[in-house]
Design a protein around this motif. Structure first.
Motif, short mmCIF file in Angstrom:
data_model
loop_
_atom_site.label_atom_id
_atom_site.label_comp_id
_atom_site.label_asym_id
_atom_site.label_seq_id
_atom_site.Cartn_x
_atom_site.Cartn_y
_atom_site.Cartn_z
N GLN A 9 0.82 -1.21 0.00
CA GLN A 9 0.00 0.00 0.00
C GLN A 9 0.86 1.26 0.00
OE1 GLN A 9 -3.28 0.48 -0.45
NE2 GLN A 9 -3.33 -1.72 -0.84
N HIS A 10 1.95 1.24 0.76
CA HIS A 10 2.84 2.39 0.80
C HIS A 10 3.47 2.65 -0.58
CE1 HIS A 10 5.46 5.26 2.92
NE2 HIS A 10 6.41 4.85 2.09
N ILE A 11 3.85 1.59 -1.26
CA ILE A 11 4.48 1.72 -2.57
C ILE A 11 3.51 2.29 -3.60
CG2 ILE A 11 5.44 0.42 -4.53
CD1 ILE A 11 6.67 -1.49 -2.40
N ILE A 12 2.31 1.76 -3.64
CA ILE A 12 1.39 2.18 -4.70
C ILE A 12 0.66 3.49 -4.40
CG2 ILE A 12 1.06 -0.18 -5.53
CD1 ILE A 12 -1.74 -0.10 -4.23
N SER A 13 0.59 3.87 -3.13
CA SER A 13 -0.18 5.08 -2.80
C SER A 13 0.67 6.33 -2.71
CB SER A 13 -0.94 4.87 -1.48
OG SER A 13 -0.03 4.72 -0.41
N GLY A 14 1.96 6.21 -2.64
CA GLY A 14 2.82 7.37 -2.49
C GLY A 14 3.02 8.14 -3.79
N GLU A 15 3.37 9.40 -3.65
CA GLU A 15 3.66 10.25 -4.81
C GLU A 15 4.94 9.80 -5.51
OE1 GLU A 15 2.34 13.34 -6.04
OE2 GLU A 15 0.52 12.82 -4.94
N GLY A 16 5.93 9.44 -4.70
CA GLY A 16 7.21 9.00 -5.24
C GLY A 16 7.61 7.68 -4.61
N TYR A 17 8.62 7.09 -5.17
CA TYR A 17 9.11 5.81 -4.66
C TYR A 17 9.97 6.07 -3.43
CZ TYR A 17 11.59 1.35 -4.47
OH TYR A 17 12.11 0.16 -4.07
N ASP A 18 9.68 5.39 -2.32
CA ASP A 18 10.37 5.58 -1.04
C ASP A 18 11.33 4.41 -0.80
OD1 ASP A 18 11.19 6.04 1.54
OD2 ASP A 18 9.17 6.30 2.36
N GLU A 19 12.53 4.52 -1.33
CA GLU A 19 13.53 3.45 -1.22
C GLU A 19 13.87 3.13 0.22
OE1 GLU A 19 16.33 0.66 -2.88
OE2 GLU A 19 14.82 1.86 -3.89
N ALA A 20 13.98 4.15 1.05
CA ALA A 20 14.33 3.93 2.46
C ALA A 20 13.27 3.08 3.16
CB ALA A 20 14.50 5.27 3.17
N PHE A 21 12.01 3.34 2.87
CA PHE A 21 10.92 2.57 3.48
C PHE A 21 11.00 1.11 3.03
CE2 PHE A 21 6.64 0.77 3.46
CZ PHE A 21 6.25 1.00 4.77
N VAL A 22 11.21 0.89 1.76
CA VAL A 22 11.29 -0.47 1.22
C VAL A 22 12.48 -1.21 1.83
CG1 VAL A 22 11.65 -1.85 -0.87
CG2 VAL A 22 10.10 0.12 -0.92
N LEU A 23 13.64 -0.57 1.88
CA LEU A 23 14.83 -1.21 2.45
C LEU A 23 14.64 -1.52 3.93
CD1 LEU A 23 17.69 0.81 0.72
CD2 LEU A 23 17.01 -1.56 0.29
N HIS A 24 13.96 -0.64 4.64
CA HIS A 24 13.72 -0.84 6.07
C HIS A 24 12.75 -2.01 6.32
CE1 HIS A 24 13.36 0.06 10.32
NE2 HIS A 24 12.05 0.09 10.18
N ASN A 25 11.93 -2.33 5.34
CA ASN A 25 10.88 -3.34 5.52
C ASN A 25 11.09 -4.59 4.66
OD1 ASN A 25 8.75 -2.18 7.40
ND2 ASN A 25 9.18 -0.48 6.04
N GLN A 26 12.34 -4.90 4.34
CA GLN A 26 12.61 -6.10 3.56
C GLN A 26 12.38 -7.35 4.41
OE1 GLN A 26 16.48 -5.79 1.67
NE2 GLN A 26 15.38 -5.04 -0.12
N ALA A 27 12.08 -8.45 3.71
CA ALA A 27 11.89 -9.73 4.40
C ALA A 27 13.20 -10.14 5.07
CB ALA A 27 11.46 -10.80 3.40
N GLU A 28 13.07 -10.79 6.21
CA GLU A 28 14.28 -11.24 6.91
C GLU A 28 14.93 -12.37 6.11
OE1 GLU A 28 13.45 -13.18 10.74
OE2 GLU A 28 11.43 -13.49 9.99
N PRO A 29 16.23 -12.53 6.23
CA PRO A 29 16.93 -13.61 5.53
C PRO A 29 16.44 -14.98 6.00
CG PRO A 29 18.50 -11.97 6.35
CD PRO A 29 17.16 -11.65 6.95
N PHE A 30 16.55 -15.95 5.12
CA PHE A 30 16.11 -17.31 5.38
C PHE A 30 16.68 -17.85 6.69
CE2 PHE A 30 17.27 -21.82 5.16
CZ PHE A 30 16.01 -22.38 5.08
N ALA A 31 17.99 -17.73 6.87
CA ALA A 31 18.65 -18.31 8.05
C ALA A 31 18.11 -17.71 9.35
CB ALA A 31 20.16 -18.13 7.96
N GLU A 32 17.84 -16.41 9.35
CA GLU A 32 17.30 -15.76 10.55
C GLU A 32 15.89 -16.25 10.84
OE1 GLU A 32 17.57 -11.48 10.46
OE2 GLU A 32 19.65 -11.57 9.77
N TYR A 33 15.08 -16.37 9.79
CA TYR A 33 13.71 -16.85 9.96
C TYR A 33 13.70 -18.27 10.52
CZ TYR A 33 8.92 -18.26 8.91
OH TYR A 33 7.63 -18.73 9.01
N LEU A 34 14.53 -19.13 9.95
CA LEU A 34 14.57 -20.52 10.40
C LEU A 34 15.06 -20.61 11.85
CD1 LEU A 34 14.16 -23.48 9.86
CD2 LEU A 34 16.40 -23.54 8.76
N LEU A 35 16.10 -19.87 12.18
CA LEU A 35 16.60 -19.88 13.56
C LEU A 35 15.54 -19.40 14.54
CD1 LEU A 35 18.95 -20.37 15.49
CD2 LEU A 35 19.74 -18.05 15.01
#
Length: 136
Positions: A9-35
């Motif tokens: 929703q943040h990506i499609i509703s914003g005026e511009g692309y917010d790279e910082a928001f996307v980077l801050h909300n990336q999926a956790e790495p596989f190894a961290e999730y599994l642990l």
């Protein structure tokens, strides 16, 4: 951290692309999730490695993300940890494997085993015909 729908929703509703928001909300790495899933269930990595019937060093490489698990290993991991459907689909996605698809015969068996909470050995027997499991 925002959930996937909020990020979308943040990506499609914003005026511009917010790279910082996307980077801050990336999926956790596989190894961290599994642990985290192992810790949540009070299990040790060695227990999972033994359940996967893999050599110890190779098993640790799989768990820390140095090597990639096959789709079958990911499914067996989910079954061993008694993951629910959402957790299983996330494990598959983070592990780089296709999610479960109900129209696929083997995936349908996996979905059934997860939905019914079959014990690990029985679920594996039912899905891969190991030891004659019938899913009942």
């Amino acid at each position: 951290m925002a959930d996937t729908q909020e990020v979308y929703q943040h990506i499609i509703s914003g005026e511009g692309y917010d790279e910082a928001f996307v980077l801050h909300n990336q999926a956790e790495p596989f190894a961290e999730y599994l642990l985290r899933q192992l810790e949540k269930r009070g299990m040790r990595r060695v227990e999972l490695i033994e359940a996967l019937k893999t050599e110890r060093v190779y098993g640790y490489q799989l768990l820390n993300g140095t090597r990639r698990m096959s789709r079958e290993q990911l499914i067996r991991t989910a079954l061993f940890l008694q993951m629910d459907m959402k957790e299983t689909q996330r494990l598959l996605r983070l592990g780089g494997a296709p999610c479960l698809y109900a129209r696929d015969r083997q995936d349908a068996r996996v979905l059934f085993a997860i939905a019914k909470g079959l014990p690990y050995a029985r679920a594996c027997g039912f899905i891969w015909q190991e030891g004659g499991g019938n899913g009942r």
